[in-house]
Design an enzyme around this catalytic site. Structure first.
Site, short mmCIF file in Angstrom:
data_model
loop_
_atom_site.label_atom_id
_atom_site.label_comp_id
_atom_site.label_asym_id
_atom_site.label_seq_id
_atom_site.Cartn_x
_atom_site.Cartn_y
_atom_site.Cartn_z
N HIS A 153 5.05 0.75 -7.29
CA HIS A 153 4.46 -0.58 -7.50
C HIS A 153 4.20 -1.27 -6.14
CE1 HIS A 153 4.27 -4.76 -8.86
NE2 HIS A 153 4.47 -4.42 -10.11
N GLU A 257 -1.06 -0.10 -7.58
CA GLU A 257 0.12 0.68 -7.98
C GLU A 257 -0.32 2.01 -8.59
OE1 GLU A 257 2.01 -2.01 -10.74
OE2 GLU A 257 1.16 -3.68 -9.64
#
Ligand code: TA6
Length: 286
Positions: A153, A257
């Site tokens: 992420h 991400e």
């Protein structure tokens, strides 16, 4: 500037343990909490990763920024106790470091065995040099299929969200989290940001590029074994609601991400091994 790559374990913010890495081309910091890469900066450049000035550095709390490791679920499924899995708030072990033939430094981490994941091995390898690569390796040592989501992420530093675009997703379908996860098609040649943006792009192995006209930099996000790309900026209203994030920080960051989420979750057979890999690099925006 160092002639040879080196790594030292030391104490960082909040008294948490981290690995501080120097190479001839760059520096990096990796907290053992969540094996979170919080800093990567090439010599003479602005840091590539964004870390909130308001991030918590406390036991059991995720770090706000860098590369949070999201596993074994993404988002907040109804039957799960919290958002984005639990390994990003666990303390990982340093399994070792070594200097590669090309001079880059490789740091290996291991998730300590946990009751939630009996017989599942989780390893993480971060390689620091001119570029930064991160590899999340999952081994199914159980006798049954293991289904999981994964996502690196990554928070990126940009100069100004209003002068930033993300290219590489034209023609890709996405779920729009700010519109009840409606399924849409990316029409533009690049994503531009005019408000809260939270999109899960589907069935896309593609490399993306963050084009930052303010810092005159392109950040390239290459990935292996990932078919989901998530693009997120909280914008002003959500930023104000996030206690570990500055009200104005949305102007200087964007998340791109890489993982396998929702319907694209990984199904790992007994004895199987699956690796999610991202490679981050930067070049001048001509
Ligand atoms: O990656 C997008 C997202 O799922 C957003 O919906 C937002 O919640 C973000 O992750 C951050 O989640 P966190 O749990 O770290 O606050």
């Amino acid at each position: 500037m160092t002639k040879y790559s080196q790594a030292e374990q030391t104490t960082g913010q909040g008294g948490l343990q981290l690995l501080r890495i120097q190479t001839p081309w760059s520096v990096a910091e990796i907290y053992l909490q969540g094996a979170t890469v919080t800093h990567f900066q090439k010599n003479g450049e602005v840091p590539l990763l964004f870390l909130s000035a308001m991030s918590r550095f406390e036991k059991d709390a995720p770090i706000r920024g860098g590369i949070p490791v999201i596993f074994p679920w993404f988002g907040k499924p109804e039957d799960k106790p919290n958002q984005h899995g639990f390994v990003r708030a666990r303390v990982w072990e340093v399994a070792g470091t070594k200097t590669n033939a090309d001079g880059s430094l490789e740091a290996r981490f291991k998730l300590p065995s946990c009751v939630e994941l009996p017989s599942i091995g989780v390893d993480y390898v971060v390689t620091v040099g001119v570029t930064l690569t991160a590899e999340l390796i999952v081994t199914n040592g159980s006798a049954s299929e293991f289904v999981y989501e994964n996502c690196l992420h990554t928070y990126f530093t940009i100069g100004d969200i209003n002068q930033t675009s993300v290219a590489g997703l034209q023609g890709v379908e996405y779920l729009d989290a700010v519109d009840k996860f409606a399924r849409k098609m990316e029409q533009g040649d690049a994503i531009r940001f005019k408000g809260e943006t939270d999109r899960v792009y589907l069935n896309t192995p593609h490399t993306t590029e963050i084009r930052d006209a303010s810092l005159r930099r392109v950040i390239r996000v290459e990935k292996d074994n990932s078919v989901s790309t998530v693009v997120w900026n909280p914008w002003s209203e959500k930023a104000k609601r996030m206690l570990d994030y500055g009200d104005q920080e949305y102007l200087r960051m964007v998340c791109v991400e890489s993982g396998n989420v929702r319907a694209e979750a990984i199904k790992l057979l007994p004895g199987g091994v699956a690796t999610l890999k991202v490679k981050l690099s930067s070049l001048a925006l001509l």
